[in-house]
Enzyme design. Sequence first.
Site, PDB file in Angstrom:
ATOM      1  N   CYS I  54     -19.366 -18.295   7.551  1.00 44.07           N
ATOM      2  CA  CYS I  54     -18.593 -17.845   6.391  1.00 44.07           C
ATOM      3  C   CYS I  54     -17.943 -16.502   6.719  1.00 44.07           C
ATOM      4  O   CYS I  54     -18.651 -15.528   7.026  1.00 44.07           O
ATOM      5  CB  CYS I  54     -19.521 -17.693   5.191  1.00 44.07           C
ATOM      6  SG  CYS I  54     -18.726 -16.926   3.768  1.00 44.07           S
ATOM      7  N   ASP I  61     -22.661 -21.306   7.635  1.00 47.42           N
ATOM      8  CA  ASP I  61     -22.567 -22.428   6.700  1.00 47.42           C
ATOM      9  C   ASP I  61     -22.987 -23.697   7.429  1.00 47.42           C
ATOM     10  O   ASP I  61     -22.788 -23.805   8.643  1.00 47.42           O
ATOM     11  CB  ASP I  61     -21.113 -22.592   6.213  1.00 47.42           C
ATOM     12  CG  ASP I  61     -20.721 -21.563   5.172  1.00 47.42           C
ATOM     13  OD1 ASP I  61     -21.580 -21.111   4.407  1.00 47.42           O
ATOM     14  OD2 ASP I  61     -19.522 -21.214   5.138  1.00 47.42           O
ATOM     15  N   GLU I  96     -13.112 -24.887   2.986  1.00 51.64           N
ATOM     16  CA  GLU I  96     -11.942 -25.720   2.713  1.00 51.64           C
ATOM     17  C   GLU I  96     -11.019 -25.761   3.929  1.00 51.64           C
ATOM     18  O   GLU I  96     -10.427 -26.804   4.230  1.00 51.64           O
ATOM     19  CB  GLU I  96     -11.158 -25.171   1.505  1.00 51.64           C
ATOM     20  CG  GLU I  96     -11.897 -25.273   0.179  1.00 51.64           C
ATOM     21  CD  GLU I  96     -12.872 -24.118  -0.038  1.00 51.64           C
ATOM     22  OE1 GLU I  96     -13.047 -23.280   0.881  1.00 51.64           O
ATOM     23  OE2 GLU I  96     -13.443 -24.035  -1.132  1.00 51.64           O
TER      24      GLU I  96
END
Lengths: 141, 141, 141, 141, 141, 141, 141, 141, 141, 141
Positions: I54, I61, I96
């Site tokens: 992250c 993550d 994302e």
Amino acid sequence: MAKVEVNHSKYEGIRFDIQDENVILVNILETIPYEYVGKDTMVTIPTTEFTSVCPWSGLPDFADIIISYIPNEDLVEMKSLKYYLTSYRNVGIYQEHATNRILEDLVKLLKPKYIKVVGNWNARGGLGTEVVVEYKEENSK
Amino acid sequence: MAKVEVNHSKYEGIRFDIQDENVILVNILETIPYEYVGKDTMVTIPTTEFTSVCPWSGLPDFADIIISYIPNEDLVEMKSLKYYLTSYRNVGIYQEHATNRILEDLVKLLKPKYIKVVGNWNARGGLGTEVVVEYKEENSK
Amino acid sequence: MAKVEVNHSKYEGIRFDIQDENVILVNILETIPYEYVGKDTMVTIPTTEFTSVCPWSGLPDFADIIISYIPNEDLVEMKSLKYYLTSYRNVGIYQEHATNRILEDLVKLLKPKYIKVVGNWNARGGLGTEVVVEYKEENSK
Amino acid sequence: MAKVEVNHSKYEGIRFDIQDENVILVNILETIPYEYVGKDTMVTIPTTEFTSVCPWSGLPDFADIIISYIPNEDLVEMKSLKYYLTSYRNVGIYQEHATNRILEDLVKLLKPKYIKVVGNWNARGGLGTEVVVEYKEENSK
Amino acid sequence: MAKVEVNHSKYEGIRFDIQDENVILVNILETIPYEYVGKDTMVTIPTTEFTSVCPWSGLPDFADIIISYIPNEDLVEMKSLKYYLTSYRNVGIYQEHATNRILEDLVKLLKPKYIKVVGNWNARGGLGTEVVVEYKEENSK
Amino acid sequence: MAKVEVNHSKYEGIRFDIQDENVILVNILETIPYEYVGKDTMVTIPTTEFTSVCPWSGLPDFADIIISYIPNEDLVEMKSLKYYLTSYRNVGIYQEHATNRILEDLVKLLKPKYIKVVGNWNARGGLGTEVVVEYKEENSK
Amino acid sequence: MAKVEVNHSKYEGIRFDIQDENVILVNILETIPYEYVGKDTMVTIPTTEFTSVCPWSGLPDFADIIISYIPNEDLVEMKSLKYYLTSYRNVGIYQEHATNRILEDLVKLLKPKYIKVVGNWNARGGLGTEVVVEYKEENSK
Amino acid sequence: MAKVEVNHSKYEGIRFDIQDENVILVNILETIPYEYVGKDTMVTIPTTEFTSVCPWSGLPDFADIIISYIPNEDLVEMKSLKYYLTSYRNVGIYQEHATNRILEDLVKLLKPKYIKVVGNWNARGGLGTEVVVEYKEENSK
Amino acid sequence: MAKVEVNHSKYEGIRFDIQDENVILVNILETIPYEYVGKDTMVTIPTTEFTSVCPWSGLPDFADIIISYIPNEDLVEMKSLKYYLTSYRNVGIYQEHATNRILEDLVKLLKPKYIKVVGNWNARGGLGTEVVVEYKEENSK
Amino acid sequence: MAKVEVNHSKYEGIRFDIQDENVILVNILETIPYEYVGKDTMVTIPTTEFTSVCPWSGLPDFADIIISYIPNEDLVEMKSLKYYLTSYRNVGIYQEHATNRILEDLVKLLKPKYIKVVGNWNARGGLGTEVVVEYKEENSK
Ligand SMILES: [Ca+2]
Ligand SMILES: [Ca+2]
Ligand SMILES: [Ca+2]
Ligand SMILES: [Ca+2]
Ligand SMILES: [Ca+2]
Ligand SMILES: [Ca+2]
Ligand SMILES: [Ca+2]
Ligand SMILES: [Ca+2]
Ligand SMILES: [Ca+2]
Ligand SMILES: [Ca+2]
Ligand SMILES: [Ca+2]
Ligand SMILES: [Ca+2]
Ligand SMILES: [Ca+2]
Ligand SMILES: [Ca+2]
Ligand SMILES: [Ca+2]
Ligand SMILES: [Ca+2]
């Protein structure tokens, strides 16, 4: 290594009592009147206790049977269905035929808008078999 | 509201072909020699395909049967066990008796150090029944 | 109804290439030094990919194998174990023997404080087989 | 073996207190205003605690009931729904009727865009019953 | 924000028909002779269909009940047990009392070597309750 | 048996600190730019940790909340969403309103092509509640 | 790549209303008499709805709490337990302390033969925490 | 068929950045005082997010790690544990060593009555590896 | 109670080695020819072992990644895909973005008829994130 | 730390007996007549016991294979299918090819209205592979 020679001939002589399809208790099936004629209700009846006999091996088959239908004017009476399904117990019949026979007997009895019979047969030799048969009344959407 | 009167007398007349315990194929059971005599091996044989007949209701019972044993000198031959268990199919026998009968027949056959038979019988009227019976050879720890 | 006559003689002629136990790659097994000698570690190695051949039917058996052991001075090297287990692939061997053979080969290799081999073999004819074998070093608690 | 003769006549004399459908507390049902009128919300209310009485056997039935609806202007008040469903507890009513009666009472109360009632009834004699009934407001898509 | 004022007084007036413990059908319980006297069999009877009434709230409680016992000379007859458990249906009784009452009634009936009753009651206000009670015959190991 | 009289008046006096909806931290919500504008991505954010207070009973409600949306130009910043959802913790709000309020606040923030909020609220009195609300941008397919 | 600089200072200013341990409603706890004094009953009360506040982060923690105990003379009254557990809702308390505090408060209330409290706290940063604390009455076996 | 010749030499040249064990952040570990000294609490910390690098293949390993311990005077501070475990991320270390190293570092830090570390490592080549290591304080029961 | 003051400044100084996106091994990706060109095959490749960093928190993550595609003329070579996905291991990238980047790199490599990438990222602060991105070849149905 | 040097050259010399595709027993496949020609039945045959050999690594692959089809005039005979699938056991073939080959062989045999073959192959290096191929008879809806 060659295949091991084991004398299994004794199993050849065994004959369990395999019955003909004519012992299926189709006439025991009863209906009860559906009180919401014109309204679509989906009734689903599962059982994990169906058994018949494989005509090829002479050994029993076991299946989960799931019957789903939309009645027109008649519901199947549950106790009569129990006896009907039980009467396959010693009948020699292929899995595909048994599943279809149940469908056809219930179509004749119920004249439903729709009916589906799923037979999920236990694996033999590592291969399972699921048979799905459906009937839709003509002109029903 | 009073209990509804329904004529179920037709079910009274039905008699499926219930067999006596003497048709159980106890003599078909075979052993194969255990090649690690003196070493404890636990062999567990589960099946979900046992069925017999309730002598009270005349209707079939279904059970998961799990056999576990520690051999002395003999293993049960699997195909003979399959035929043995299948031969209960139309026998009228209480669930507790069937479970114990399997134990006793296998004790006689195998003379094992230890054996347990679990019969997990499908529910009737919402009540299930699990029967667990064990045998330990005398002087075994 | 009599047992249906089907000509399955063609299956009789099929012979898959069944190998003898002497192709098992016992010599490929390697160890790596255990760096915490004197402290008990339980190492468990599961696999869902074990297969061998049934010497009676000539058809493959499949098992989940779970190996658990407490090392003394040696750990099994994982890639060598993979090749070792793979080498049973076409060997004709009974399920009870295969499970015990794995135990014995690993006892010889590792001289562990404790080792257990579980073979959970897929059902045939509706009957499964789980084989559990254990070894404890003498004088170990 | 003939069916065993057991004197079960004592069960014949038992009559639990079966009530008529008119004790169902339809008037206790209350609504609360839906504050997002014009926007479609699907509200689903499951319970595993529904019970009524089989009018044929005089014994209780148990079901999971799942109510799903899209409100127009009214939401069902949850505590009133709880009392309403509880009031079926000793009513003799067929499973298909109970499921449909719940649908109809809620249609009258809520005038919803859409409503579905699923009744998943516990198995009897190894046969389960799921009843699914739906209502769609005319002109709703 | 203060607690919202809602008039729930109407629920106060509702009184479902709560029965006294003396309607419990303890005398309907029957035994059948255990044919393996001297050998320990564990019989376990689960049901997901037990219901009684909370004497405090006047609303029904639901539980899974699991009865396990080792018989001396008697097995409980299953249909009589079904009626016995059903007779709690409208009885106002605390969950702990109901579980213990079942244990005590079965101890009197069966004089078993061992018996355990587990009552797993559905959550209220997010808190579940499981009650486990056991009885061991004196001098039994 | 009449309903048991228990003095529960002491619970009446308890008032947890119930807050008004105006403490909801709607202004803490932040966005981050969506870098794939014009391409449809479905982002789903589940949490099992939502809690608010029932305005009727004064007791906490618990829900699983699942937010799914297709962004136009903005993604919700996750830490700000965490604070936003946490701020409902002591707010007295109906389950249907809470679910819709979350939808509306996120529509205002994100102006998404599509968004759905599912609130799966824990059962009270044996009845659960799932609330599903959706929003679709006009002219989006 | 260096750590991205994001201004999260706004979260620093947020202070949810964290309460002191003295708001825990220990005095609301009530008992009901255990009617089988001298017989060991294990009562287990699970809930998935416990929440308190982490004193370090100021953010809520969530846990499944499971209370198991063997009463001497007193059972905990369930509604009072519900209010007691709910009163931790906004209290700043470490997970280990909360679990132990519940144990100690219930030991004082119930003077049980045995009690265990399990707190299964949701993961933070990918690390979960389960806390298990037990109390055994002196001289109890 | 001979083994297919594929040129995979390009993978040989890849070297991810494998770090030495001396980058493990053992000094970041912190304790917090255990406030119930003398009482046994079992604290269990599971994570599904552990990763290190296989020194043999140069590819990452993934494990579920479960740490359970009974404190004497110190609890591990959770955020420091998170950083400690994260620091293995690019370290080349065998699975058995990693599991034991975690145990030893925590024994030094916490001087607990008891501690167990379970490392459940993802399968490679179809073989999984679970490593279980334990430490008991001398003289602790 | 005020928020507890804990000195966590030491964590501020920790900087794991976060890499830039330009270390992603996009050029290692290889294809193998699809031998059924013109026939639609759906190939789905799941992995539970994806990890990146992250960029905001500097902490790793973890995600389950599921890639599904219908090839035109090329299949992705699995070992090259493994190295490609592994190369995200120390890259600082938003969830994302990572999910979309994988999609875009595979679209360039494979020019497939269809491809979908699902990234199911582990929860942080109790909030999970699933990202679903799709690509359809123009003119494909 | 550099990649550890381990001499794994011994694995290079191992060659399991990899067979060519021409040993696949396509000619053993048999049909049995479908007795409900004109009515659509979906027959699904799952197996968890498929294995072949990866031509690249020389190591076995394992898959669950699920065959589903709607017959025109022929059903596949199950024992012949068992031998057919078993004959892939030592064949070196890519997963995508094996799945498609099964489809094509069964299309030729059965000339079905519809057929789908799903091959769900065990993970290698943490990456699984599912291959789904379908065939629809021209002019069938
Ligand atoms: Ca089955
Ligand atoms: Ca079963
Ligand atoms: Ca059962
Ligand atoms: Ca398996
Ligand atoms: Ca149920
Ligand atoms: Ca239940
Ligand atoms: Ca429960
Ligand atoms: Ca929850
Ligand atoms: Ca829930
Ligand atoms: Ca729910
Ligand atoms: Ca939890
Ligand atoms: Ca994992
Ligand atoms: Ca694992
Ligand atoms: Ca995961
Ligand atoms: Ca997830
Ligand atoms: Ca598999």
